[in-house]
Design a protein around this motif. Structure first.
Motif, PDB file in Angstrom:
ATOM      1  N   TRP A  39       0.846  -1.184   0.000  1.00  0.00           N
ATOM      2  CA  TRP A  39       0.000   0.000   0.000  1.00  0.00           C
ATOM      3  C   TRP A  39       0.881   1.233   0.000  1.00  0.00           C
ATOM      4  N   SER A  40       0.505   2.214  -0.759  1.00  0.00           N
ATOM      5  CA  SER A  40       1.217   3.486  -0.721  1.00  0.00           C
ATOM      6  C   SER A  40       0.201   4.593  -0.460  1.00  0.00           C
ATOM      7  N   VAL A  41       0.660   5.605   0.209  1.00  0.00           N
ATOM      8  CA  VAL A  41      -0.216   6.724   0.576  1.00  0.00           C
ATOM      9  C   VAL A  41      -0.673   7.445  -0.686  1.00  0.00           C
ATOM     10  N   PRO A  42      -1.986   7.581  -0.844  1.00  0.00           N
ATOM     11  CA  PRO A  42      -2.481   8.320  -2.012  1.00  0.00           C
ATOM     12  C   PRO A  42      -2.042   9.787  -1.937  1.00  0.00           C
ATOM     13  N   THR A  43      -1.812  10.377  -3.072  1.00  0.00           N
ATOM     14  CA  THR A  43      -1.410  11.782  -3.097  1.00  0.00           C
ATOM     15  C   THR A  43      -2.584  12.642  -3.545  1.00  0.00           C
ATOM     16  N   GLY A  44      -2.534  13.886  -3.187  1.00  0.00           N
ATOM     17  CA  GLY A  44      -3.523  14.851  -3.636  1.00  0.00           C
ATOM     18  C   GLY A  44      -4.881  14.724  -2.974  1.00  0.00           C
ATOM     19  N   LEU A  45      -4.938  14.136  -1.782  1.00  0.00           N
ATOM     20  CA  LEU A  45      -6.226  13.965  -1.120  1.00  0.00           C
ATOM     21  C   LEU A  45      -6.760  15.268  -0.532  1.00  0.00           C
ATOM     22  N   GLY A  46      -5.902  16.019   0.079  1.00  0.00           N
ATOM     23  CA  GLY A  46      -6.373  17.210   0.762  1.00  0.00           C
ATOM     24  C   GLY A  46      -7.114  16.825   2.034  1.00  0.00           C
ATOM     25  N   ALA A  47      -7.896  17.746   2.560  1.00  0.00           N
ATOM     26  CA  ALA A  47      -8.649  17.506   3.791  1.00  0.00           C
ATOM     27  C   ALA A  47      -9.790  16.520   3.532  1.00  0.00           C
ATOM     28  N   ILE A  48     -10.161  15.793   4.570  1.00  0.00           N
ATOM     29  CA  ILE A  48     -11.281  14.856   4.451  1.00  0.00           C
ATOM     30  C   ILE A  48     -12.568  15.645   4.262  1.00  0.00           C
ATOM     31  N   PRO A  49     -13.306  15.355   3.211  1.00  0.00           N
ATOM     32  CA  PRO A  49     -14.591  16.037   3.023  1.00  0.00           C
ATOM     33  C   PRO A  49     -15.541  15.707   4.180  1.00  0.00           C
ATOM     34  N   GLU A  50     -16.255  16.680   4.638  1.00  0.00           N
ATOM     35  CA  GLU A  50     -17.152  16.519   5.795  1.00  0.00           C
ATOM     36  C   GLU A  50     -18.119  15.357   5.617  1.00  0.00           C
ATOM     37  N   GLU A  51     -18.625  15.166   4.411  1.00  0.00           N
ATOM     38  CA  GLU A  51     -19.602  14.102   4.182  1.00  0.00           C
ATOM     39  C   GLU A  51     -19.004  12.690   4.292  1.00  0.00           C
ATOM     40  N   LEU A  52     -17.684  12.589   4.362  1.00  0.00           N
ATOM     41  CA  LEU A  52     -17.037  11.289   4.505  1.00  0.00           C
ATOM     42  C   LEU A  52     -16.517  11.040   5.926  1.00  0.00           C
ATOM     43  N   ALA A  53     -16.723  11.983   6.812  1.00  0.00           N
ATOM     44  CA  ALA A  53     -16.181  11.881   8.173  1.00  0.00           C
ATOM     45  C   ALA A  53     -16.674  10.625   8.888  1.00  0.00           C
ATOM     46  N   ALA A  54     -17.960  10.316   8.787  1.00  0.00           N
ATOM     47  CA  ALA A  54     -18.495   9.127   9.466  1.00  0.00           C
ATOM     48  C   ALA A  54     -17.885   7.854   8.868  1.00  0.00           C
ATOM     49  N   ARG A  55     -17.710   7.818   7.566  1.00  0.00           N
ATOM     50  CA  ARG A  55     -17.122   6.651   6.904  1.00  0.00           C
ATOM     51  C   ARG A  55     -15.676   6.459   7.357  1.00  0.00           C
ATOM     52  N   VAL A  56     -14.946   7.557   7.472  1.00  0.00           N
ATOM     53  CA  VAL A  56     -13.555   7.492   7.926  1.00  0.00           C
ATOM     54  C   VAL A  56     -13.501   6.986   9.369  1.00  0.00           C
ATOM     55  N   GLN A  57     -14.401   7.458  10.211  1.00  0.00           N
ATOM     56  CA  GLN A  57     -14.439   7.003  11.608  1.00  0.00           C
ATOM     57  C   GLN A  57     -14.760   5.515  11.692  1.00  0.00           C
ATOM     58  N   ASP A  58     -15.698   5.039  10.868  1.00  0.00           N
ATOM     59  CA  ASP A  58     -16.030   3.617  10.838  1.00  0.00           C
ATOM     60  C   ASP A  58     -14.821   2.784  10.401  1.00  0.00           C
ATOM     61  N   LEU A  59     -14.128   3.254   9.379  1.00  0.00           N
ATOM     62  CA  LEU A  59     -12.944   2.549   8.897  1.00  0.00           C
ATOM     63  C   LEU A  59     -11.889   2.489   9.991  1.00  0.00           C
ATOM     64  N   LEU A  60     -11.652   3.585  10.652  1.00  0.00           N
ATOM     65  CA  LEU A  60     -10.662   3.630  11.734  1.00  0.00           C
ATOM     66  C   LEU A  60     -11.052   2.680  12.864  1.00  0.00           C
ATOM     67  N   HIS A  61     -12.326   2.690  13.227  1.00  0.00           N
ATOM     68  CA  HIS A  61     -12.816   1.783  14.274  1.00  0.00           C
ATOM     69  C   HIS A  61     -12.580   0.327  13.881  1.00  0.00           C
TER      70      HIS A  61
END
Length: 103
Positions: A39-61
């Motif tokens: 796996w390599s870190v994707p480039t050009g992501l920028g800040a997490i879009p607000e509408e994806l915050a819950a999805r990111v939290q679920d993934l982290l959990h």
């Protein structure tokens, strides 16, 4: 909008990798599972879009949950290896051998 699509693709990839790792771990007949690939870190992501915050939290959990399961499996394996290593490789055939399976 491009930032959202890039983030969604990155999250899709991470979720797929997490699912593959969980399936590999759950499959007790597996030989370790197929390699997911580096796996390599994707480039050009920028800040997490607000509408994806819950999805990111679920993934982290879910990542933390799998890490805990892997640590538990590692500890069980280490205990099994310690028990196996505690049995002397050679013994007098006339001597009794006892294996403490509880301790």
């Amino acid at each position: 909008m491009a930032n959202l699509a890039v983030w969604q693709a990155a999250l899709d990839d991470l979720e797929n990798r997490l699912d593959a790792a969980a399936r590999s771990m759950a499959d007790s007949t597996s030989d370790g599972g197929a390699a997911v690939g580096e796996w390599s870190v994707p480039t050009g992501l920028g800040a997490i879009p607000e509408e994806l915050a819950a999805r990111v939290q679920d993934l982290l959990h879910n990542q933390h949950k799998l890490i805990g399961e892997l640590e538990n499996a590692r500890n069980v394996t280490l205990k099994h290896l310690a028990a196996i290593r505690s049995v002397p490789p050679e013994r007098d055939a006339r001597a009794s051998v006892y294996l403490d399976v509880n301790g």
